[in-house]
Structures are given as structure tokens and as C-alpha cells.
Scaffold this active site. Structure first.
Site, PDB file in Angstrom:
ATOM      1  N   CYS A 122       0.815  -1.121   0.175  1.00 44.29           N
ATOM      2  CA  CYS A 122       0.143   0.102   0.177  1.00 44.29           C
ATOM      3  C   CYS A 122       0.762   1.169   0.230  1.00 44.29           C
ATOM      4  O   CYS A 122       0.634   2.036  -0.776  1.00 44.29           O
ATOM      5  CB  CYS A 122      -0.793   0.067   1.185  1.00 44.29           C
ATOM      6  SG  CYS A 122      -2.030   1.232   1.055  1.00 44.29           S
ATOM      7  N   CYS A 204      -1.048   8.579   7.168  1.00 46.88           N
ATOM      8  CA  CYS A 204      -2.498   8.463   6.494  1.00 46.88           C
ATOM      9  C   CYS A 204      -3.319   8.038   7.880  1.00 46.88           C
ATOM     10  O   CYS A 204      -2.712   7.708   8.831  1.00 46.88           O
ATOM     11  CB  CYS A 204      -2.166   7.309   5.648  1.00 46.88           C
ATOM     12  SG  CYS A 204      -1.315   7.536   4.036  1.00 46.88           S
ATOM     13  N   CYS A 207      -3.602   4.719   9.484  1.00 50.11           N
ATOM     14  CA  CYS A 207      -2.197   4.050  10.121  1.00 50.11           C
ATOM     15  C   CYS A 207      -1.685   4.926  11.171  1.00 50.11           C
ATOM     16  O   CYS A 207      -0.367   5.042  11.357  1.00 50.11           O
ATOM     17  CB  CYS A 207      -1.268   3.936   8.784  1.00 50.11           C
ATOM     18  SG  CYS A 207      -1.706   2.730   7.697  1.00 50.11           S
ATOM     19  N   CYS A 232       7.981   4.008   5.901  1.00 46.52           N
ATOM     20  CA  CYS A 232       7.109   3.841   4.895  1.00 46.52           C
ATOM     21  C   CYS A 232       8.088   3.416   3.702  1.00 46.52           C
ATOM     22  O   CYS A 232       7.603   3.041   2.599  1.00 46.52           O
ATOM     23  CB  CYS A 232       6.167   4.720   4.563  1.00 46.52           C
ATOM     24  SG  CYS A 232       7.173   6.345   4.182  1.00 46.52           S
TER      25      CYS A 232
HETATM   26  S1  SF4 Z   1       0.727   4.616   5.586  1.00 51.76           S
HETATM   27 FE1  SF4 Z   1      -1.117   3.297   5.781  1.00 51.76          FE
HETATM   28  S2  SF4 Z   1      -2.809   4.131   4.052  1.00 51.76           S
HETATM   29 FE2  SF4 Z   1      -0.958   5.275   3.785  1.00 51.76          FE
HETATM   30  S3  SF4 Z   1       0.311   4.342   2.085  1.00 51.76           S
HETATM   31 FE3  SF4 Z   1       1.223   3.448   3.872  1.00 51.76          FE
HETATM   32  S4  SF4 Z   1      -0.133   1.758   4.444  1.00 51.76           S
HETATM   33 FE4  SF4 Z   1      -1.183   2.635   2.969  1.00 51.76          FE
END
Ligand code: SF4
Length: 243
Positions: A122, A204, A207, A232
Site C-alpha cells: 500500500c 495516513c 495508520c 514507509c
Molecule cells: S501509511 Fe497506511 S494508508 Fe498510507 S500508504 Fe502506507 S499503508 Fe497505505
């Protein structure tokens, strides 16, 4: 409820010197990369401090952000706020719509909670791919990472040369939380309203959660994961040469 300024702003020894160092580094970076340097502003308070500096010093540094499609309304509200306050049009990079539809159709909207692989997938499609477009054609970028953020950021340098030859600048790497909020107070910097609701680090919406007093500032990010996994991937490249 007390504001983050009331909670954290404090002038500590060396504050002016750290601000002057950050400004000098930004100026030098802008001179060296005129027109080809961008600030990746994640719309947290550190990003807003750097955008304020860029505007105040009138530096030719573009300001850009990633809209993952999963951000809080409070975060998105800063894009027009930056326009109104500084006259800066933030460049917004979004994920490819078809990829999002395909991923959500296959794995669901809550895929990130089911495995680390799906969470990373994601992040890859909503953050890493748009980030490549954000950086395309730029020879340098600026980020608001600080050493205090977490154990994994303890050695963040002021400057790094990335594998692809792009330069990366961390002007406030050595700032404390007190420094950040002292700067916000002095310059009346607009900031994300979530900070006042105990969100020190904002990503996000699904999260990110608020933290309790005494918790690590990044404890609210991917709170169901442990340790080094809690990034991330935007800042995981090898970092060398501190200035
Ligand atoms: S922080 Fe969460 S919602 Fe945002 S891109 Fe990563 S997994 Fe996806």
C-alpha cells in the site's frame, strides 16, 4: 486542551545557532541547485517550519507533497493554508488511480492491517511511486526528519548523497521538539490541527493514532507493527556524509 505551542515551545541553549545553521544550509542548497530543488513537505509541523523558512528567505525551492488518498482533512487543509499565508502553490502528487482501484479491489481497504507485505505494498503504490514523480528532474530535496524522532533516525545527517546522485538535505536534523515549537511560536507558522490532539507524527489516517504522554513520538505510526518496520520506505536509502 493545551496547544502544542503551550506544551512544547521553549527557548533552549543554542536555539538561535540551530536556526541560523538550518537557514544557511537551506540557502546554500538553493544556490547550488537553483530551480531543481524541492521540499517534500509531509504537512507535519517540521515540514511547515521548512516551508516557512523557504518563504521567509525567498528561496527558489519548490514545495511539494504526496496526497495518498488516505490523509486526514486536517492535513489536506494545510495546502490552501500555505497558498493563503505564503502565496506558494504546493505541488501535489497522487497515486495512479488504476493501481489503487486494482489494489483495493483485490485486497480490500484495510489490507495494511493484515500483513506487513500488504502494508508495504500500500505504501509503495500510494507513497513510493508518487515520490518518484515528485523527485523526477530534481537534483536535490529537502526533508524535515529529526534525530529525536525515533531510534532509527538517531543518525540522520544534515546532508546525504543518494545512490542516484541526488542530494538530500536535513536542515533541522539536530532540532529538538522544543526548538520546532519555539520556531512555530515566533513565526506564527500554520500547523496541522492534529498536533494539538496528541498526534506528534502524522501520516495516513488509518495508520496513525494519537500517543500518550511519554510515548515515543512515532509510536502512533503503524502502531500495530514493531521496531524498524515502522517506516514507509521514503527515507530508507543509505545516508552518508554529515555536514
Ligand atoms: S501509511 Fe497506511 S494508508 Fe498510507 S500508504 Fe502506507 S499503508 Fe497505505
Amino acid at each position: 486542551m493545551s496547544s502544542s505551542i503551550q506544551r512544547f515551545a521553549r527557548k533552549t541553549r543554542g536555539f538561535e545557532a540551530r536556526v541560523a545553521h538550518a537557514e544557511a544550509l537551506l540557502r546554500e542548497a538553493a544556490e547550488d541547485h537553483g530551480g531543481r530543488i524541492v521540499q517534500a513537505n509531509s504537512l507535519g509541523v517540521e515540514g511547515m517550519v521548512l516551508t516557512d523558512m523557504i518563504a521567509r528567505l525567498q528561496l527558489p525551492v519548490a514545495v511539494a507533497t504526496l496526497d495518498t488518498g488516505k490523509l486526514h482533512a486536517e492535513t489536506l487543509a494545510l495546502i490552501p493554508a500555505i497558498r493563503a499565508r505564503y502565496g506558494i502553490e504546493v505541488e501535489v502528487f497522487r497515486p495512479q488511480a488504476e493501481q489503487v482501484v486494482h489494489f483495493v479491489g483485490r485486497h480490500g481497504d484495510d489490507a495494511m492491517f493484515r500483513s506487513l507485505e500488504l502494508r508495504k505494498a500500500c505504501c509503495a503504490l500510494r507513497k513510493l511511486e508518487p515520490m518518484q514523480r515528485l523527485l523526477a528532474g530534481r537534483s536535490a530535496w529537502v526533508t524535515g526528519l529529526r534525530r529525536e524522532h525515533s531510534e532509527t533516525r538517531r543518525h540522520v545527517p544534515f546532508y546525504a548523497l543518494e545512490d542516484d546522485g541526488r542530494e538530500k538535505f536535513y536542515p533541522i536534523a539536530d532540532w529538538t521538539e522544543a526548538d520546532v515549537w519555539e520556531y512555530v511560536k515566533r513565526h506564527d507558522v500554520p500547523y496541522n490541527a492534529l498536533h494539538d490532539q496528541w498526534y506528534p507524527s502524522i501520516g495516513c489516517a488509518p495508520c496513525t493514532r494519537a500517543v500518550s504522554a511519554g510515548e515515543d513520538p512515532r509510536a502512533g505510526r503503524w502502531w500495530w507493527e514493531q521496531g524498524a518496520a515502522k517506516e514507509c520506505g521514503l527515507h530508507l536509502r543509505p545516508e552518508v556524509a554529515s555536514a
